[in-house]
Design an enzyme around this catalytic site. Structure first.
Site, PDB file in Angstrom:
ATOM      1  N   GLU A  44       0.828  -1.209   0.000  1.00 62.00           N
ATOM      2  CA  GLU A  44       0.000   0.000   0.000  1.00 62.00           C
ATOM      3  C   GLU A  44       0.864   1.261   0.000  1.00 62.00           C
ATOM      4  O   GLU A  44       0.845   2.073   0.915  1.00 62.00           O
ATOM      5  CB  GLU A  44      -0.966  -0.006   1.186  1.00 62.00           C
TER       6      GLU A  44
ATOM      7  N   GLU B 121      -6.260  -6.763  -2.087  1.00 60.25           N
ATOM      8  CA  GLU B 121      -6.826  -6.763  -0.732  1.00 60.25           C
ATOM      9  C   GLU B 121      -8.299  -6.386  -0.815  1.00 60.25           C
ATOM     10  O   GLU B 121      -8.640  -5.264  -1.187  1.00 60.25           O
ATOM     11  CB  GLU B 121      -6.095  -5.778   0.193  1.00 60.25           C
TER      12      GLU B 121
END
Length: 374
Positions: free
Chosen positions: A166, A273
């Site tokens: 991320e 995700e």
């Protein structure tokens, strides 16, 4: 060729495809649609002998069970020098062997941190702090090369290698930070990523692994990856997260944005995700990430059937991304149930039990059928 012979050959082909979805050396076929799970918590949870069950209440071995339900990719996070002793290289190597023995794909998630890395926290490993940017480039190259070499040596090369977790804000702050006062620091972020990629390519001469860059925000994907275009980074997959409590709940906007990403960049998209709650209740003494009706998508109730309906929508959306650019998804922590407790109180809580794919009785939820049916 006689009709009977054609029928026999067709049956053989069907059996071989449905049984494995991989070739003889265990590598997933390039055309596979990834139906993944992040099982990084298993290195810790297995110590508690958690009794996962199928929908009928029969005890199951987790990895065998999720494979039988259609899972073909397992994601594992790697911390450099773990603060809590979990998710170090020895854990990843051991679990990767089990994944490969099941003839499933393996996604290696390199955090480049000693603990969680996400848009708000990208702390370099303690061993790399107080270095110059050039010294950190040497470290990321050497470290990445060593990790990949160790995995290659034990015949567990990942199908996908993720460079940073991320990284909307960059990574290895402040060396590779690209937020706020460091918004013009893309050259250093790209330089660090490039060294990690170079390390992978030098070891992976057989091109067994694809390289993925991962950010959390769907709506920020176009500006983020546009910033990287001048650097010609050699990566293969765009990885995105989607959690409705943190992003838009407008399904049309999600769909249109994914389609824009696909038509703007060369790389395919993996929704690396994703998760959705089957209830807003809790099963331990920890606060959950989702516990309010305002955090969920109006079209999908926080119920077992609502969770399944969400995944059916998500899979359809990914498969309809233009130019076949949608290559799959990965459910985050479907196994992170409340554990080591009595009745409804856990001594070691989880903030995620209402987003798992097992209910509070540890029975498999209907959403798992979405893996098998798609």
């Amino acid at each position: 060729m006689k009709l009977a012979t054609k029928i026999i050959l067709a049956l053989v082909l069907i059996v071989s495809c449905t049984d494995s979805e991989s070739n003889n050396d265990g590598q997933i076929n390039e055309s596979i649609f990834y139906k993944g799970m992040d099982l990084s918590f298993q290195s810790e949870l297995e110590d508690y002998n958690i009794d996962y069950k199928d929908s009928d209440g029969n005890s199951v071995e987790l990895l065998d069970f999720v494979k039988s339900k259609g899972t073909n990719l397992v994601r594992l996070k790697l911390w450099h020098t773990p603060q809590n002793g979990e998710n170090g290289l020895s854990d990843i190597k051991a679990y990767a062997q089990r994944v490969k023995e099941k003839r499933m794909g393996f996604l290696l998630n390199l955090h480049y941190s000693d603990y969680w890395a996400d848009p708000g926290t990208q702390t370099p490993p303690l061993a790399w702090q107080n270095m110059t940017i050039d010294e950190v480039k040497v470290e990321i190259y050497n470290y990445t090369k060593d990790v990949v070499l160790q995995l290659q040596t034990q015949n567990t090369m990942p199908e996908i290698i993720q460079i940073g977790n991320e990284t909307d804000s960059g990574f290895l702050w402040n060396y590779g930070k690209v937020w706020n006062e460091f918004s013009d620091n893309w050259v250093n972020y790209a330089g660090l990523v490039s060294e990690a990629i170079r390390a992978v390519r030098e070891i992976d001469t057989a091109n067994e692994s694809q390289i993925m860059l991962h950010i959390a925000g769907i709506q920020t994907a176009v500006p983020f990856f546009s910033e990287l275009l001048p650097y010609n980074l050699d990566f293969d997959i765009i990885g995105l997260s989607y959690y409705p409590q943190f992003q838009t709940k407008d399904l049309d906007l999600i769909t249109s944005t994914l389609n824009t990403v696909a038509t703007t960049f060369d790389q395919p998209i993996l929704m690396v995700e994703v998760a959705y709650p089957f209830t807003l209740l809790w099963n331990d003494n920890q606060n959950n990430f989702i516990g309010n009706i305002n955090q969920i998508i109006p079209e999908f109730a926080p119920t077992p059937q609502g969770q399944k309906a969400y995944f059916e929508w998500l899979i359809t959306t990914i498969k309809n991304i233009p130019n076949n650019k949608g290559i799959g998804f990965c459910y985050w922590a479907p196994d992170w149930v409340a554990f080591s407790g009595n009745e409804n109180t856990s001594t070691n809580g989880t903030s995620w039990e209402n987003q798992c794919l097992f209910d509070f009785d540890l029975k498999a939820l209907p959403a798992l059928d979405s893996f098998y049916d798609n």
